[in-house]
Design a protein around this motif. Structure first.
Motif, PDB file in Angstrom:
ATOM      1  N   ASP A  58     -31.305   9.104  23.621  1.00 26.92           N
ATOM      2  CA  ASP A  58     -30.495   7.990  24.109  1.00 26.92           C
ATOM      3  C   ASP A  58     -29.332   7.734  23.155  1.00 26.92           C
ATOM      4  OD1 ASP A  58     -32.170   7.666  26.246  1.00 26.92           O
ATOM      5  OD2 ASP A  58     -33.426   6.157  25.247  1.00 26.92           O
ATOM      6  N   MET A  59     -28.187   7.384  23.746  1.00 21.14           N
ATOM      7  CA  MET A  59     -26.996   7.121  22.935  1.00 21.14           C
ATOM      8  C   MET A  59     -27.197   5.912  22.027  1.00 21.14           C
ATOM      9  SD  MET A  59     -23.064   6.744  24.250  1.00 21.14           S
ATOM     10  CE  MET A  59     -21.717   6.679  23.070  1.00 21.14           C
ATOM     11  N   MET A  60     -27.969   4.940  22.491  1.00 19.15           N
ATOM     12  CA  MET A  60     -28.147   3.731  21.678  1.00 19.15           C
ATOM     13  C   MET A  60     -29.008   3.989  20.447  1.00 19.15           C
ATOM     14  SD  MET A  60     -30.779   1.511  24.004  1.00 19.15           S
ATOM     15  CE  MET A  60     -32.400   2.111  24.446  1.00 19.15           C
ATOM     16  N   ASP A  61     -29.661   5.149  20.378  1.00 19.76           N
ATOM     17  CA  ASP A  61     -30.470   5.483  19.210  1.00 19.76           C
ATOM     18  C   ASP A  61     -29.685   6.236  18.142  1.00 19.76           C
ATOM     19  OD1 ASP A  61     -32.726   4.311  20.294  1.00 19.76           O
ATOM     20  OD2 ASP A  61     -33.315   6.143  21.356  1.00 19.76           O
ATOM     21  N   LEU A  62     -28.432   6.572  18.430  1.00 20.52           N
ATOM     22  CA  LEU A  62     -27.612   7.293  17.448  1.00 20.52           C
ATOM     23  C   LEU A  62     -27.171   6.346  16.347  1.00 20.52           C
ATOM     24  CD1 LEU A  62     -25.366   9.503  19.773  1.00 20.52           C
ATOM     25  CD2 LEU A  62     -27.471  10.138  18.593  1.00 20.52           C
ATOM     26  N   GLU A  63     -27.329   6.758  15.117  1.00 25.00           N
ATOM     27  CA  GLU A  63     -26.995   5.901  13.979  1.00 25.00           C
ATOM     28  C   GLU A  63     -25.510   5.573  13.935  1.00 25.00           C
ATOM     29  OE1 GLU A  63     -27.531   7.494   9.962  1.00 25.00           O
ATOM     30  OE2 GLU A  63     -28.788   5.749   9.548  1.00 25.00           O
ATOM     31  N   LEU A  64     -24.665   6.561  14.277  1.00 26.26           N
ATOM     32  CA  LEU A  64     -23.220   6.332  14.257  1.00 26.26           C
ATOM     33  C   LEU A  64     -22.822   5.256  15.262  1.00 26.26           C
ATOM     34  CD1 LEU A  64     -20.370   7.161  13.337  1.00 26.26           C
ATOM     35  CD2 LEU A  64     -20.374   8.882  15.150  1.00 26.26           C
ATOM     36  N   VAL A  65     -23.400   5.293  16.456  1.00 23.13           N
ATOM     37  CA  VAL A  65     -23.090   4.287  17.477  1.00 23.13           C
ATOM     38  C   VAL A  65     -23.554   2.913  17.021  1.00 23.13           C
ATOM     39  CG1 VAL A  65     -23.586   3.560  19.849  1.00 23.13           C
ATOM     40  CG2 VAL A  65     -23.168   5.982  19.331  1.00 23.13           C
ATOM     41  N   ARG A  66     -24.747   2.841  16.461  1.00 28.54           N
ATOM     42  CA  ARG A  66     -25.260   1.549  15.997  1.00 28.54           C
ATOM     43  C   ARG A  66     -24.375   0.954  14.904  1.00 28.54           C
ATOM     44  NH1 ARG A  66     -31.890   2.027  15.651  1.00 28.54           N
ATOM     45  NH2 ARG A  66     -32.250   2.348  17.877  1.00 28.54           N
ATOM     46  N   GLU A  67     -23.939   1.806  13.983  1.00 24.68           N
ATOM     47  CA  GLU A  67     -23.100   1.301  12.891  1.00 24.68           C
ATOM     48  C   GLU A  67     -21.790   0.725  13.423  1.00 24.68           C
ATOM     49  OE1 GLU A  67     -20.280   2.787   9.271  1.00 24.68           O
ATOM     50  OE2 GLU A  67     -20.857   4.087  10.931  1.00 24.68           O
ATOM     51  N   GLN A  68     -21.127   1.461  14.322  1.00 27.24           N
ATOM     52  CA  GLN A  68     -19.832   1.006  14.831  1.00 27.24           C
ATOM     53  C   GLN A  68     -19.966  -0.280  15.634  1.00 27.24           C
ATOM     54  OE1 GLN A  68     -17.076   2.137  13.951  1.00 27.24           O
ATOM     55  NE2 GLN A  68     -17.301   4.256  13.305  1.00 27.24           N
ATOM     56  N   LEU A  69     -20.981  -0.365  16.472  1.00 24.52           N
ATOM     57  CA  LEU A  69     -21.150  -1.577  17.272  1.00 24.52           C
ATOM     58  C   LEU A  69     -21.544  -2.773  16.405  1.00 24.52           C
ATOM     59  CD1 LEU A  69     -22.946  -0.260  20.499  1.00 24.52           C
ATOM     60  CD2 LEU A  69     -20.518  -0.567  20.044  1.00 24.52           C
ATOM     61  N   ALA A  70     -22.360  -2.543  15.380  1.00 19.23           N
ATOM     62  CA  ALA A  70     -22.734  -3.640  14.476  1.00 19.23           C
ATOM     63  C   ALA A  70     -21.524  -4.150  13.704  1.00 19.23           C
ATOM     64  CB  ALA A  70     -23.824  -3.174  13.516  1.00 19.23           C
ATOM     65  N   ARG A  71     -20.678  -3.229  13.256  1.00 24.01           N
ATOM     66  CA  ARG A  71     -19.456  -3.644  12.547  1.00 24.01           C
ATOM     67  C   ARG A  71     -18.551  -4.465  13.465  1.00 24.01           C
ATOM     68  NH1 ARG A  71     -18.178  -1.323   7.663  1.00 24.01           N
ATOM     69  NH2 ARG A  71     -19.481   0.422   6.997  1.00 24.01           N
ATOM     70  N   MET A  72     -18.441  -4.012  14.699  1.00 23.14           N
ATOM     71  CA  MET A  72     -17.605  -4.739  15.645  1.00 23.14           C
ATOM     72  C   MET A  72     -18.157  -6.136  15.914  1.00 23.14           C
ATOM     73  SD  MET A  72     -16.252  -3.424  19.339  1.00 23.14           S
ATOM     74  CE  MET A  72     -14.941  -4.301  20.204  1.00 23.14           C
ATOM     75  N   ALA A  73     -19.473  -6.248  16.053  1.00 27.53           N
ATOM     76  CA  ALA A  73     -20.096  -7.557  16.261  1.00 27.53           C
ATOM     77  C   ALA A  73     -19.846  -8.477  15.072  1.00 27.53           C
ATOM     78  CB  ALA A  73     -21.595  -7.386  16.498  1.00 27.53           C
ATOM     79  N   SER A  74     -19.884  -7.933  13.861  1.00 25.65           N
ATOM     80  CA  SER A  74     -19.660  -8.765  12.669  1.00 25.65           C
ATOM     81  C   SER A  74     -18.216  -9.258  12.612  1.00 25.65           C
ATOM     82  CB  SER A  74     -20.015  -7.979  11.405  1.00 25.65           C
ATOM     83  OG  SER A  74     -19.104  -6.919  11.181  1.00 25.65           O
ATOM     84  N   VAL A  75     -17.267  -8.418  13.019  1.00 28.95           N
ATOM     85  CA  VAL A  75     -15.860  -8.830  13.029  1.00 28.95           C
ATOM     86  C   VAL A  75     -15.641  -9.944  14.052  1.00 28.95           C
ATOM     87  CG1 VAL A  75     -13.518  -8.076  13.612  1.00 28.95           C
ATOM     88  CG2 VAL A  75     -14.959  -6.656  12.153  1.00 28.95           C
ATOM     89  N   ILE A  76     -16.225  -9.808  15.234  1.00 29.86           N
ATOM     90  CA  ILE A  76     -16.080 -10.844  16.260  1.00 29.86           C
ATOM     91  C   ILE A  76     -16.731 -12.147  15.793  1.00 29.86           C
ATOM     92  CG2 ILE A  76     -16.750 -11.498  18.609  1.00 29.86           C
ATOM     93  CD1 ILE A  76     -16.569  -8.545  19.366  1.00 29.86           C
ATOM     94  N   TYR A  77     -17.889 -12.045  15.163  1.00 30.51           N
ATOM     95  CA  TYR A  77     -18.580 -13.233  14.640  1.00 30.51           C
ATOM     96  C   TYR A  77     -17.704 -13.949  13.609  1.00 30.51           C
ATOM     97  CZ  TYR A  77     -22.458 -15.964  12.628  1.00 30.51           C
ATOM     98  OH  TYR A  77     -23.266 -16.982  12.172  1.00 30.51           O
ATOM     99  N   ALA A  78     -17.115 -13.176  12.700  1.00 32.92           N
ATOM    100  CA  ALA A  78     -16.253 -13.771  11.676  1.00 32.92           C
ATOM    101  C   ALA A  78     -15.002 -14.377  12.302  1.00 32.92           C
ATOM    102  CB  ALA A  78     -15.874 -12.713  10.641  1.00 32.92           C
ATOM    103  N   ALA A  79     -14.422 -13.704  13.308  1.00 32.11           N
ATOM    104  CA  ALA A  79     -13.216 -14.223  13.953  1.00 32.11           C
ATOM    105  C   ALA A  79     -13.499 -15.548  14.664  1.00 32.11           C
ATOM    106  CB  ALA A  79     -12.684 -13.188  14.943  1.00 32.11           C
TER     107      ALA A  79
END
Length: 617
Positions: free
Chosen positions: A333-354
């Motif tokens: 599954d794509m959601m189990d890829l570490e690279l995908v998880r890292e990018q989406l988590a970083r994006m969520a943190s930026v939106i949270y901070a904004a």
């Protein structure tokens, strides 16, 4: 009791008027009980209570001081205000679901005075409601600019202008836009558009060109124009250089011609002012208050436009998350890829901070009378805009050509992100404003220390005290125990915030001591300093929001804490590297090398390096 009496009298007059008009004209349906209750509710809305002005929050951090009272994430609205706002939001949601769509919604008077039919929303309330229409980029951008002008007119307009325009602006009968930006610059005045006063007739004459944002097929009826009033060499210390005017878009001498920029409902339009005469009552503020009016307008628009950018980022993140859940990769599954998880988590943190930055800054504007928030608003704009383009291209990095397929919404979202990124301001210019404003504030308070740093031969004892100073950029010393102002689970975040405050102070002293007043020419170092301040403010807003969430037991509060600690750890490392580059100076870093290469480019007027296959013999 007085408010209740006034509301009852207003309600009674309103009911008598409706009864009279119903008898006179049977074709008009009677007002529903919900409409009457809503009118009474609006008229009885109390003014938002403001506390006395505090010292600037972020500017003070350039001195290494922290207003610990502001480390608690704000709860700007009390329970009654929150309940009233939720009712307004529900009404807006119902209107959005109507077939007519967002164009039918009355957004024009949300920040207008109650006496003129407005809702008198604070910046916090307006941002909360603005989230609902943020997906309709054209409607949202037009509404936020219109409301900012309405609010300025209510606060700084002349009584004549208020009576002439406010009721029509709040009802949406008159549409306002801001003509602030210009396509050309002047060396003699702050703006190329110049206003001159005829003292005998008491009228101003405006000449020049401006660019404004048109959000629909029709041109606006009223323009807020900022113009220069004096040449730079004729200024006294007390003089203002600019003034703000309300200009009728249909007045003689006003010519609107569409610029070639802009698509998809938003257009950059050029308006030419050829000796346009406006009365003295058209001044917004006094002749010397143009800078104050401009600062308030920019602060409001920068914060509210950030709501639109964050809404777009949420769409991108939600689309990517759904795609990852339902897609397969070669290894599973794509959601189990570490690279995908890292990018989406970083994006969520930026939106949270904004989001945290938006509501922290809006609260400072609402809760403290005359609070200096120009730097905080600029940082909010830079943070949301700087993240916009890189995160909007994330689908291209993760999905490749699939992101551009017609089945996916990512191409349309990327187009919207590009248009919002362009905006009206250069991000580099806003970054320079952040850095220079902070340095100016620090210089006013530490000028004696900076003088000693720049003249070590005459101040040997000061030099020795510096040598034995126990704090440095690489090893900053704690000074305030900031962890006591956050939940204990956020102690790591508080530690990294405190270290970053010290590094900002030391970097500020280093830059001022090295360059003095010539620091204004060191754009690369100013950019690094602005990035440090931006990252630090985002860290504080993020940690204080997570602390509040955990303390009051919000859903997913443990995840808030986890995200805030992660964001502050990464932000602190970025601050450390930037501060070390500032400490090294332009010759140890590559700053001077960039200047050498660029000078040769300008000299040769092209890319001048020889082809890699060229031979010299």
């Amino acid at each position: 009791m007085l408010l209740r009496t006034v509301a009852c009298r207003s309600w009674a007059r309103s009911c008598l008027y409706r009864a009279h008009t119903t008898v006179a004209s049977r074709s008009e349906p009677p007002a529903s009980s919900e409409e009457v209750a809503s009118a009474v509710n609006d008229l009885s809305k109390p003014a938002h209570v403001q506390a006395p002005k505090r010292k600037p929050f972020m500017k003070s951090m350039f001195l290494g001081t922290v207003d610990t009272e502001l480390l608690t994430f704000p709860e700007s609205l009390n329970r009654d205000e929150q309940a009233r706002l939720n009712r307004h939001r529900e009404e807006l949601e119902r209107a959005l679901q109507a077939p007519a769509g967002p164009d039918s919604i009355r957004l024009a008077g949300l920040q207008g005075p109650l006496a003129y039919g407005g809702k008198q929303f604070t910046e916090t309330e307006f941002a909360y409601v603005q989230e609902l229409v943020a997906g309709e980029r054209t409607v949202a951008m037009g509404a936020l600019e219109h409301n900012a002008i309405v609010k300025l007119l209510a606060q700084h307009g002349t009584p004549e202008a208020q009576e002439q325009y406010l009721a029509k602006l709040c009802a949406g009968e008159t549409v306002a836009a801001a003509g602030l930006y210009e396509l050309s610059s002047s060396r003699d005045t702050m703006f190329s558009t110049v206003a001159s006063l005829d003292f005998t007739g008491g009228r101003w004459t405006l000449s020049g060109s401006k660019v404004f944002l048109r959000t629909g097929p029709a041109d606006p009826d009223l323009l807020l124009v900022v113009a220069s009033t004096k040449r730079m060499e004729k200024l006294n210390k007390e003089d203002g250089t600019i003034a703000a005017f309300l200009v009728d878009a249909r007045a003689p001498g006003v010519k609107i011609a569409e610029a070639p920029l802009g698509t998809g409902g938003l257009a950059r339009v050029t308006v030419h002012l050829n000796r346009v005469e406006v009365p003295e009552s058209a001044l917004v503020g006094t002749e010397n208050e143009g800078g104050t009016v401009l600062s308030k307008f920019l602060s409001a628009v920068r914060v509210q436009s950030s709501v639109v950018r964050v809404a777009l980022l949420k769409k991108v993140l939600n689309g990517l998350t759904e795609f990852a859940i339902h897609s397969k990769a070669a290894t599973g599954d794509m959601m189990d890829l570490e690279l995908v998880r890292e990018q989406l988590a970083r994006m969520a943190s930026v939106i949270y901070a904004a989001e945290s930055l938006i509501y922290t800054t809006a609260s400072l504007m609402d809760d403290y009378e005359g609070q200096d928030v120009e730097m905080e608003a600029a940082i909010t704009k830079v943070f949301t805009t700087g993240s916009l383009l890189s995160l909007a291209t994330l689908p291209l990095q993760l999905l490749g050509p699939q992101a551009l397929s017609g089945e996916r919404p990512f191409q349309a979202l990327f187009d919207d992100a590009l248009k919002l990124f362009i905006g009206d301001e250069s991000i580099d210019s806003v970054n320079l404003f952040i850095a220079l404003t902070g340095l100016q504030y620090a210089g006013m308070h530490t000028h004696e220390t900076i003088k000693k740093d720049r003249n070590p031969a005459m101040n040997p004892s000061h030099v020795l005290s510096r040598l034995f100073d126990k704090t440095s950029i690489e090893h900053p010393k704690k000074f305030a125990d900031l962890q006591q102002y956050f939940h204990p689970s956020l102690e790591p975040a508080a530690h990294w915030i405190e270290q970053s405050v010290v590094r900002l102070r030391l970097a500020t002293e280093c830059v001022l001591s090295r360059h003095g007043v010539e620091v204004i020419e060191r754009h690369l170092e100013l950019g690094r300093l602005a990035t440090i301040a931006t990252q630090l403010y985002a860290m504080v807003a993020c940690a204080s929001r997570a602390s509040r969430s955990y303390c009051i037991g919000l859903r997913h509060a443990a995840q808030d804490v986890h995200l805030a600690n992660m964001f502050c750890r990464e932000g602190s490392e970025r601050v450390r590297l930037l501060a070390l580059e500032l400490e090294k100076g332009p010759y140890i870093t590559s700053d001077d090398d960039y200047n050498v290469i660029a000078r040769n480019l300008f000299r040769e007027k092209r890319y001048y390096f020889e082809h890699p296959l060229t031979r010299n013999f």
